[in-house]
Write a protein that holds these residues in place. Structure first.
Motif, PDB file in Angstrom:
ATOM      1  N   ALA A 111       0.830  -1.207   0.000  1.00 25.22           N
ATOM      2  CA  ALA A 111       0.000   0.000   0.000  1.00 25.22           C
ATOM      3  C   ALA A 111       0.867   1.261   0.000  1.00 25.22           C
ATOM      4  CB  ALA A 111      -0.927  -0.007   1.213  1.00 25.22           C
ATOM      5  N   LEU A 112       1.964   1.247   0.746  1.00 23.56           N
ATOM      6  CA  LEU A 112       2.853   2.402   0.807  1.00 23.56           C
ATOM      7  C   LEU A 112       3.524   2.648  -0.551  1.00 23.56           C
ATOM      8  CD1 LEU A 112       4.203   4.598   2.542  1.00 23.56           C
ATOM      9  CD2 LEU A 112       5.947   2.908   3.182  1.00 23.56           C
ATOM     10  N   LEU A 113       3.986   1.582  -1.182  1.00 25.52           N
ATOM     11  CA  LEU A 113       4.610   1.709  -2.494  1.00 25.52           C
ATOM     12  C   LEU A 113       3.599   2.205  -3.544  1.00 25.52           C
ATOM     13  CD1 LEU A 113       6.736  -1.572  -2.453  1.00 25.52           C
ATOM     14  CD2 LEU A 113       7.642   0.766  -2.471  1.00 25.52           C
ATOM     15  N   ASP A 114       2.379   1.712  -3.447  1.00 25.56           N
ATOM     16  CA  ASP A 114       1.340   2.140  -4.385  1.00 25.56           C
ATOM     17  C   ASP A 114       1.037   3.620  -4.198  1.00 25.56           C
ATOM     18  OD1 ASP A 114      -0.878   1.438  -6.339  1.00 25.56           O
ATOM     19  OD2 ASP A 114      -2.070   2.212  -4.660  1.00 25.56           O
ATOM     20  N   TRP A 115       0.939   4.074  -2.948  1.00 24.54           N
ATOM     21  CA  TRP A 115       0.704   5.504  -2.689  1.00 24.54           C
ATOM     22  C   TRP A 115       1.828   6.360  -3.276  1.00 24.54           C
ATOM     23  CZ3 TRP A 115       4.197   8.289   0.380  1.00 24.54           C
ATOM     24  CH2 TRP A 115       3.887   9.656   0.508  1.00 24.54           C
ATOM     25  N   ALA A 116       3.102   5.949  -3.038  1.00 23.72           N
ATOM     26  CA  ALA A 116       4.231   6.734  -3.526  1.00 23.72           C
ATOM     27  C   ALA A 116       4.223   6.821  -5.045  1.00 23.72           C
ATOM     28  CB  ALA A 116       5.542   6.120  -3.031  1.00 23.72           C
ATOM     29  N   ASN A 117       3.877   5.727  -5.708  1.00 23.45           N
ATOM     30  CA  ASN A 117       3.859   5.728  -7.170  1.00 23.45           C
ATOM     31  C   ASN A 117       2.758   6.633  -7.706  1.00 23.45           C
ATOM     32  OD1 ASN A 117       4.637   4.783  -9.799  1.00 23.45           O
ATOM     33  ND2 ASN A 117       2.814   3.479  -9.797  1.00 23.45           N
ATOM     34  N   ARG A 118       1.573   6.556  -7.105  1.00 21.65           N
ATOM     35  CA  ARG A 118       0.445   7.371  -7.571  1.00 21.65           C
ATOM     36  C   ARG A 118       0.672   8.857  -7.279  1.00 21.65           C
ATOM     37  NH1 ARG A 118      -4.262   4.499  -8.754  1.00 21.65           N
ATOM     38  NH2 ARG A 118      -4.129   2.248  -8.316  1.00 21.65           N
ATOM     39  N   ALA A 119       1.261   9.155  -6.113  1.00 24.89           N
ATOM     40  CA  ALA A 119       1.433  10.550  -5.713  1.00 24.89           C
ATOM     41  C   ALA A 119       2.736  11.154  -6.245  1.00 24.89           C
ATOM     42  CB  ALA A 119       1.417  10.656  -4.177  1.00 24.89           C
ATOM     43  N   GLY A 120       3.614  10.318  -6.830  1.00 24.44           N
ATOM     44  CA  GLY A 120       4.907  10.811  -7.282  1.00 24.44           C
ATOM     45  C   GLY A 120       5.787  11.216  -6.117  1.00 24.44           C
ATOM     46  N   SER A 121       5.646  10.502  -4.997  1.00 24.05           N
ATOM     47  CA  SER A 121       6.365  10.833  -3.773  1.00 24.05           C
ATOM     48  C   SER A 121       7.556   9.893  -3.572  1.00 24.05           C
ATOM     49  CB  SER A 121       5.414  10.753  -2.570  1.00 24.05           C
ATOM     50  OG  SER A 121       4.310  11.613  -2.754  1.00 24.05           O
ATOM     51  N   TRP A 122       8.395  10.256  -2.622  1.00 21.02           N
ATOM     52  CA  TRP A 122       9.582   9.465  -2.311  1.00 21.02           C
ATOM     53  C   TRP A 122       9.429   8.799  -0.953  1.00 21.02           C
ATOM     54  CZ3 TRP A 122      12.661   8.960  -6.350  1.00 21.02           C
ATOM     55  CH2 TRP A 122      12.754   9.991  -7.287  1.00 21.02           C
ATOM     56  N   ILE A 123       9.858   7.545  -0.862  1.00 19.50           N
ATOM     57  CA  ILE A 123       9.905   6.830   0.419  1.00 19.50           C
ATOM     58  C   ILE A 123      11.353   6.743   0.859  1.00 19.50           C
ATOM     59  CG2 ILE A 123       9.432   4.668   1.625  1.00 19.50           C
ATOM     60  CD1 ILE A 123       7.291   4.103  -0.514  1.00 19.50           C
ATOM     61  N   VAL A 124      11.658   7.281   2.030  1.00 13.77           N
ATOM     62  CA  VAL A 124      13.002   7.178   2.604  1.00 13.77           C
ATOM     63  C   VAL A 124      12.986   6.006   3.579  1.00 13.77           C
ATOM     64  CG1 VAL A 124      14.799   8.340   3.934  1.00 13.77           C
ATOM     65  CG2 VAL A 124      13.370   9.652   2.345  1.00 13.77           C
ATOM     66  N   GLU A 125      13.629   4.916   3.186  1.00 11.14           N
ATOM     67  CA  GLU A 125      13.654   3.704   4.009  1.00 11.14           C
ATOM     68  C   GLU A 125      14.923   3.678   4.847  1.00 11.14           C
ATOM     69  OE1 GLU A 125      13.601  -1.199   3.683  1.00 11.14           O
ATOM     70  OE2 GLU A 125      13.839   0.009   1.868  1.00 11.14           O
ATOM     71  N   ASP A 126      14.764   3.866   6.151  1.00 18.30           N
ATOM     72  CA  ASP A 126      15.872   3.698   7.089  1.00 18.30           C
ATOM     73  C   ASP A 126      15.837   2.241   7.546  1.00 18.30           C
ATOM     74  OD1 ASP A 126      17.737   3.737   9.096  1.00 18.30           O
ATOM     75  OD2 ASP A 126      16.653   5.132  10.382  1.00 18.30           O
ATOM     76  N   ASP A 127      16.786   1.441   7.056  1.00 19.11           N
ATOM     77  CA  ASP A 127      16.758  -0.008   7.343  1.00 19.11           C
ATOM     78  C   ASP A 127      17.347  -0.266   8.723  1.00 19.11           C
ATOM     79  OD1 ASP A 127      15.945  -2.508   6.606  1.00 19.11           O
ATOM     80  OD2 ASP A 127      17.771  -3.009   5.522  1.00 19.11           O
ATOM     81  N   TYR A 128      16.619   0.247   9.707  1.00 17.96           N
ATOM     82  CA  TYR A 128      17.051   0.332  11.102  1.00 17.96           C
ATOM     83  C   TYR A 128      17.190  -1.052  11.738  1.00 17.96           C
ATOM     84  CZ  TYR A 128      16.699   1.997  15.971  1.00 17.96           C
ATOM     85  OH  TYR A 128      16.908   2.259  17.294  1.00 17.96           O
ATOM     86  N   ASP A 129      18.402  -1.381  12.198  1.00 18.01           N
ATOM     87  CA  ASP A 129      18.653  -2.628  12.929  1.00 18.01           C
ATOM     88  C   ASP A 129      18.253  -3.889  12.160  1.00 18.01           C
ATOM     89  OD1 ASP A 129      19.707  -1.322  15.057  1.00 18.01           O
ATOM     90  OD2 ASP A 129      18.048  -1.644  16.424  1.00 18.01           O
ATOM     91  N   SER A 130      18.202  -3.818  10.843  1.00 17.56           N
ATOM     92  CA  SER A 130      17.689  -4.959  10.083  1.00 17.56           C
ATOM     93  C   SER A 130      18.598  -6.181  10.182  1.00 17.56           C
ATOM     94  CB  SER A 130      17.539  -4.564   8.612  1.00 17.56           C
ATOM     95  OG  SER A 130      18.807  -4.256   8.040  1.00 17.56           O
ATOM     96  N   GLU A 131      19.883  -5.963  10.446  1.00 17.59           N
ATOM     97  CA  GLU A 131      20.827  -7.087  10.484  1.00 17.59           C
ATOM     98  C   GLU A 131      20.614  -7.998  11.688  1.00 17.59           C
ATOM     99  OE1 GLU A 131      22.637  -3.661   8.298  1.00 17.59           O
ATOM    100  OE2 GLU A 131      21.712  -3.904  10.265  1.00 17.59           O
ATOM    101  N   PHE A 132      19.967  -7.475  12.728  1.00 19.86           N
ATOM    102  CA  PHE A 132      19.845  -8.240  13.964  1.00 19.86           C
ATOM    103  C   PHE A 132      18.399  -8.682  14.172  1.00 19.86           C
ATOM    104  CE2 PHE A 132      23.345  -5.151  14.823  1.00 19.86           C
ATOM    105  CZ  PHE A 132      24.366  -6.065  14.618  1.00 19.86           C
ATOM    106  N   ARG A 133      18.151  -9.895  13.753  1.00 23.24           N
ATOM    107  CA  ARG A 133      16.830 -10.493  13.934  1.00 23.24           C
ATOM    108  C   ARG A 133      17.036 -11.867  14.544  1.00 23.24           C
ATOM    109  NH1 ARG A 133      11.689  -9.529  12.472  1.00 23.24           N
ATOM    110  NH2 ARG A 133      10.305 -11.293  12.108  1.00 23.24           N
ATOM    111  N   TYR A 134      16.253 -12.185  15.582  1.00 15.07           N
ATOM    112  CA  TYR A 134      16.506 -13.387  16.378  1.00 15.07           C
ATOM    113  C   TYR A 134      15.499 -14.499  16.116  1.00 15.07           C
ATOM    114  CZ  TYR A 134      18.862  -9.452  18.443  1.00 15.07           C
ATOM    115  OH  TYR A 134      19.604  -8.311  18.586  1.00 15.07           O
ATOM    116  N   LEU A 135      14.489 -14.186  15.337  1.00 18.17           N
ATOM    117  CA  LEU A 135      13.497 -15.193  14.964  1.00 18.17           C
ATOM    118  C   LEU A 135      13.466 -15.286  13.445  1.00 18.17           C
ATOM    119  CD1 LEU A 135      10.617 -14.161  17.425  1.00 18.17           C
ATOM    120  CD2 LEU A 135      12.282 -15.996  17.717  1.00 18.17           C
ATOM    121  N   GLY A 136      14.091 -16.293  12.887  1.00 17.40           N
ATOM    122  CA  GLY A 136      14.139 -16.454  11.443  1.00 17.40           C
ATOM    123  C   GLY A 136      15.180 -15.559  10.803  1.00 17.40           C
ATOM    124  N   ARG A 137      15.194 -15.533   9.482  1.00 17.55           N
ATOM    125  CA  ARG A 137      16.159 -14.745   8.736  1.00 17.55           C
ATOM    126  C   ARG A 137      15.741 -13.274   8.709  1.00 17.55           C
ATOM    127  NH1 ARG A 137      19.667 -16.997   5.422  1.00 17.55           N
ATOM    128  NH2 ARG A 137      19.510 -15.256   3.937  1.00 17.55           N
TER     129      ARG A 137
END
Length: 494
Positions: free
Chosen positions: A283-309
């Motif tokens: 839904a977020l990607l669809d909104w950005a495409n329709r509105a011509g907006s930018w999504i700034v993704e801060d991939d915060y702490d993504s490397e450290f996950r303890y349940l699954g990959r």
């Protein structure tokens, strides 16, 4: 040669109702505040002080234990007991004034402006439980020192001239390869720009793509540093609520359908730790495409996950090139590096390249080259694997200790990823706990927990959660966790 004990005359009054061990505690605190004892001073041994006061050794031992828990003293095994070298700043400042010391360091400290009430500083703090601070004790310093020394001795001319404003070429290549393998982000090295921190990354994005009067969706609650920078840049903040599925996209469209940006932490929301659901991502990607907006993704702490990959990045689902992906080495290596990076859409590469060269903003060569070597030689992957196991263990230690010490006074969930956890307060209806006051008391005892309400734009709203945000990456062991939990309990009790 062992350090001499400081001469200290301690008197107790056996006629007072206050227990002797508490009187001993107060005498030490008074001596430290008055400047008679300073950081690093050795204090009397247990047996010696017990003899001096004509009390049982256990009485002095209990007093010392309390002072250690509160951060006033530290025990160094056979070397003895010393005034803590990391005393709370307020205590140190009182001691300096009492001693009449006015050296350069003291004068510099006095010139530092006071922080405005309610402002929470997330940087420059290595005290226990600081959120976002990686395990400094577990970083492979010998390997790192060898790599840095090798680059410093290499005689490479690149070390002596101005660095490439877009970043060191081999490092950009390594980052692009790493993101493709681990995060599902397909990008060319030319799309990767190396910066000197997340703040610099945001400034670069805004200078390249923002226009006067632009508005930005921002998670409520959301990452303080990003929110402050956007506000200072004149961006209109649209606080969009976060629930169990992450950012509420439908609510965002109702609040600001034409916003120019959405700044999100989809993999591990800051600070609540929830993950943006697949439906919300689409839904977020669809909104950005329709509105011509930018999504700034801060991939915060993504490397450290303890349940699954680790979960794929939002950028990996981006088919219309609307996502600007941001990452950093501050949390996976150490913050003193001041190295971050941004993956920009292909259509914006020329603009970013032009601006970085205009500003000549490339970080220094030496650390960039060392990080590139660190990745290329396999140290980076091994380090991440070790840290996942270590952090999984340390989060359990802190959670268990808090549950034992605080019981029903707090509520928390075991975080599935990241390096911090969120504790909320149990309270009577209509009487919320002041988390700023609790955090301030904890700070006075030497801890670096942060008030949860500070992450909210509307921090004083009755709907704002009250609690604490705390890091667990540097909890040494079960005893350390128990000690920290006791300090937090005392801060909560007031």
């Amino acid at each position: 040669m062992p350090e001499p004990e400081q001469e200290l005359e301690i008197e107790i009054d056996r006629h007072l109702q206050s227990p002797i061990y508490l009187q001993v505690c107060e005498r030490f605190k008074t001596a430290i505040a008055a400047g008679h004892l300073g950081p690093g001073d050795r204090v009397p041994a247990l047996r010696g002080l017990a003899t001096q006061l004509s009390v049982a050794r256990g009485t002095v031992e209990l007093a010392y234990s309390i002072l250690v828990d509160e951060g006033y003293l530290e025990m160094r095994g056979a070397a003895g007991t010393f005034v803590s070298s990391s005393l709370p700043p307020s205590v140190v400042r009182r001691s300096v004034r009492k001693r009449g010391e006015h050296g350069p360091e003291q004068r510099a400290a006095q010139r530092v402006p006071r922080r405005a009430p309610g402002v929470v500083d997330l940087g420059n703090d290595a005290k226990p439980l600081s959120p976002g601070l990686p395990a400094l004790d577990a970083f492979p310093r010998k390997v790192w020192s060898r790599l840095v020394a090798y680059r410093a001795r290499s005689g490479d001319r690149a070390a002596l001239i101005y660095p490439d404003p877009a970043g060191y070429g081999p490092l950009r290549e390594r980052i692009a390869t790493y993101l493709g393998l681990s995060r599902g982000v397909e990008c060319a090295p030319e799309q990767v720009f190396v910066t000197s921190g997340y703040r610099t990354t945001l400034e670069l994005i805004l200078r390249c793509l923002a226009r006067p009067g632009d508005r930005a969706w921002f998670e409520e609650p959301g990452y303080l540093i990003a929110r402050n920078l956007l506000s200072e840049a004149g961006m209109g903040i649209v606080p969009v609520p976060v629930d169990g599925e992450g950012l509420d996209v439908e609510r965002g469209k109702a609040l600001g359908a034409n916003a120019r940006f959405a700044v999100v932490t989809p993999s591990h929301q800051s600070p609540l730790g929830v993950t943006l659901s697949l439906a919300r991502r689409i839904a977020l990607l669809d909104w950005a495409n329709r509105a011509g907006s930018w999504i700034v993704e801060d991939d915060y702490d993504s490397e450290f996950r303890y349940l699954g990959r680790p979960l794929p990045a939002l950028k990996s689902l981006d088919r219309n090139d609307r996502v600007i992906y941001c990452g950093t080495f501050s949390k996976v290596l150490f913050p003193g590096l001041r190295l971050s990076y941004v993956v920009v859409p292909e259509r914006a590469v020329a603009r970013f390249d032009q601006l970085t060269r205009s500003l000549n903003m490339g970080p220094p060569y030496l650390f960039q080259a060392a990080v590139a070597d660190f990745i290329a030689q396999g140290h980076f992957a091994r380090h991440l694997k070790r840290m996942r196991a270590l952090y999984a263990e340390r989060r359990l230690l802190l959670v268990d200790a808090l549950r034992r010490a605080c019981g029903q006074a707090i509520t928390m969930d075991l975080p599935s990823g990241g390096m911090h956890l969120v504790v909320t307060f149990s309270h009577d209806a209509g009487v919320p706990v002041d988390d700023h006051a609790v955090a301030a008391r904890a700070s006075e005892s030497g801890l670096a927990v942060r008030p949860l309400s500070a992450w909210y734009v509307n921090s004083r709203s009755k709907h704002t959660q009250r609690g604490l945000v705390m890091g667990f990456a540097n909890v040494a062991d079960a005893d350390d966790a128990a000690r920290l939990a006791r300090i937090l309990k005392r801060a909560l009790d007031g």
